[in-house]
Design a protein around this motif. Sequence first.
Motif, PDB file in Angstrom:
ATOM      1  N   GLU A   1     132.525  39.033  26.004  1.00 44.33           N
ATOM      2  CA  GLU A   1     131.910  38.109  25.020  1.00 44.33           C
ATOM      3  C   GLU A   1     131.417  38.884  23.789  1.00 44.33           C
ATOM      4  O   GLU A   1     130.365  38.574  23.221  1.00 44.33           O
ATOM      5  CB  GLU A   1     130.760  37.319  25.657  1.00 44.33           C
ATOM      6  CG  GLU A   1     131.181  36.043  26.351  1.00 44.33           C
ATOM      7  CD  GLU A   1     131.850  35.024  25.427  1.00 44.33           C
ATOM      8  OE1 GLU A   1     131.383  34.836  24.300  1.00 44.33           O
ATOM      9  OE2 GLU A   1     132.861  34.452  25.847  1.00 44.33           O
TER      10      GLU A   1
ATOM     11  N   LYS B   1     125.243  34.011  26.179  1.00 47.30           N
ATOM     12  CA  LYS B   1     126.397  34.810  26.598  1.00 47.30           C
ATOM     13  C   LYS B   1     126.466  34.905  28.123  1.00 47.30           C
ATOM     14  O   LYS B   1     127.551  34.893  28.700  1.00 47.30           O
ATOM     15  CB  LYS B   1     126.309  36.223  26.000  1.00 47.30           C
ATOM     16  CG  LYS B   1     126.421  36.233  24.499  1.00 47.30           C
ATOM     17  CD  LYS B   1     127.827  35.870  24.086  1.00 47.30           C
ATOM     18  CE  LYS B   1     128.056  36.043  22.612  1.00 47.30           C
ATOM     19  NZ  LYS B   1     129.400  35.624  22.197  1.00 47.30           N
TER      20      LYS B   1
ATOM     21  N   LYS C   1     128.008  31.755  29.347  1.00 46.75           N
ATOM     22  CA  LYS C   1     129.455  31.712  29.040  1.00 46.75           C
ATOM     23  C   LYS C   1     130.236  32.592  30.004  1.00 46.75           C
ATOM     24  O   LYS C   1     131.288  32.195  30.513  1.00 46.75           O
ATOM     25  CB  LYS C   1     129.695  32.208  27.615  1.00 46.75           C
ATOM     26  CG  LYS C   1     129.554  31.114  26.588  1.00 46.75           C
ATOM     27  CD  LYS C   1     130.140  31.599  25.272  1.00 46.75           C
ATOM     28  CE  LYS C   1     129.982  30.499  24.233  1.00 46.75           C
ATOM     29  NZ  LYS C   1     130.111  30.986  22.873  1.00 46.75           N
TER      30      LYS C   1
END
Length: 287
Positions: free
Chosen positions: A182, A199, A202
């Motif tokens: 990421e 992040k 994700k």
Amino acid sequence: IDADFERLPSIFYASDKKGVKLIEREYEIRKRYELPVELLNKGELHKRYKMRTYAGALLNRQSAQLDAYKAATLLFRYHIKKDHLQIFTHTKITSCEETPQGCRLKTKDDRTIRCKYVIVAAGFEAGQFLPEKVMKLTSTYALISHPIDNKDLWPEHSLIWETAEPYIYVRTSGNRIIIGGEDEDFNNPEARDELLREKTEKLEKKFHTLLPSVPFKAEMTWCGTFSTTKDGLPFIGTWPGTERIFFDLGYGGNGITFSMVGAQIISNLLQGKEDERKDVFGFGRIC
Ligand SMILES: Cc1cc2nc3c(=O)[nH]c(=O)nc-3n(C[C@H](O)[C@H](O)[C@H](O)COP(=O)(O)OP(=O)(O)OC[C@H]3O[C@@H](n4cnc5c(N)ncnc54)[C@H](O)[C@@H]3O)c2cc1C
């Protein structure tokens, strides 16, 4: 030294249509040069590794992982004992220049060090010793899971990464899983840290899509600086026009591997031996 070195297969999977083209081309090139590689299709990836992917992947069995922190600290210890290596911690170098007799360095507390040669291995902070910017500093994120039962991990514990950018990489560390990626195109520490929660979510989501049968719960999360060069290669050697200040800058995702190449090249050059790799990794390619 025992730095948990382990040989493991590595899987590089296509994240999308563009990725399929990339791995097919990469497969052809590796085959042409007789580099060991296998091309797996989507079904094989699922059957062999429990992975759910867009398409297939390249598999190679030449890869390995180690604990980089253990490797670095144990190597220092080994050479302190064997070669009486001296280490001066918390000694920030603020300048480094070549003189007709050798090199002169200044420390933060204004002391001077004189020597014949210097090897700058200051990693992402080495920019201050170079006349020009040669790398791009970016931000990256990483998570480690709670311990997981071995039977729940994927077969062979292969190292996994993908073609997309920003990418995800996945590996095991003992009975835990490390995932990361990421990456962001900036290096502002406040902006970087602010994104950590987003992040983390994700990366966890991407992991669950990729390996839905493997339980993952993050125990610790980090973010930090990463560095890349235009051609993905490190910078090893002296700046053109200088002779005594060597750089060993393992930039990019293969920095640990390249640092070994750097050690060999610099050692050869210091002994006056020719090393043809110096032009591949030297500053000459950008100057
Ligand atoms: C999240 C992440 C994942 C990665 N994954 C991989 C991977 O899978 N495989 C791989 O090969 N590589 C990987 N890398 C890259 C690899 O970690 C680096 O390339 C490597 O650690 C660089 O080593 P180095 O010794 O050159 O620099 P560093 O390890 O950064 O060491 C530089 C040292 O210099 C010191 N220093 C800096 N400035 C000064 C100064 N002015 N005076 C004195 N000392 C100074 C620093 O304190 C530090 O101790 C990864 C990097 C990150 C961030």
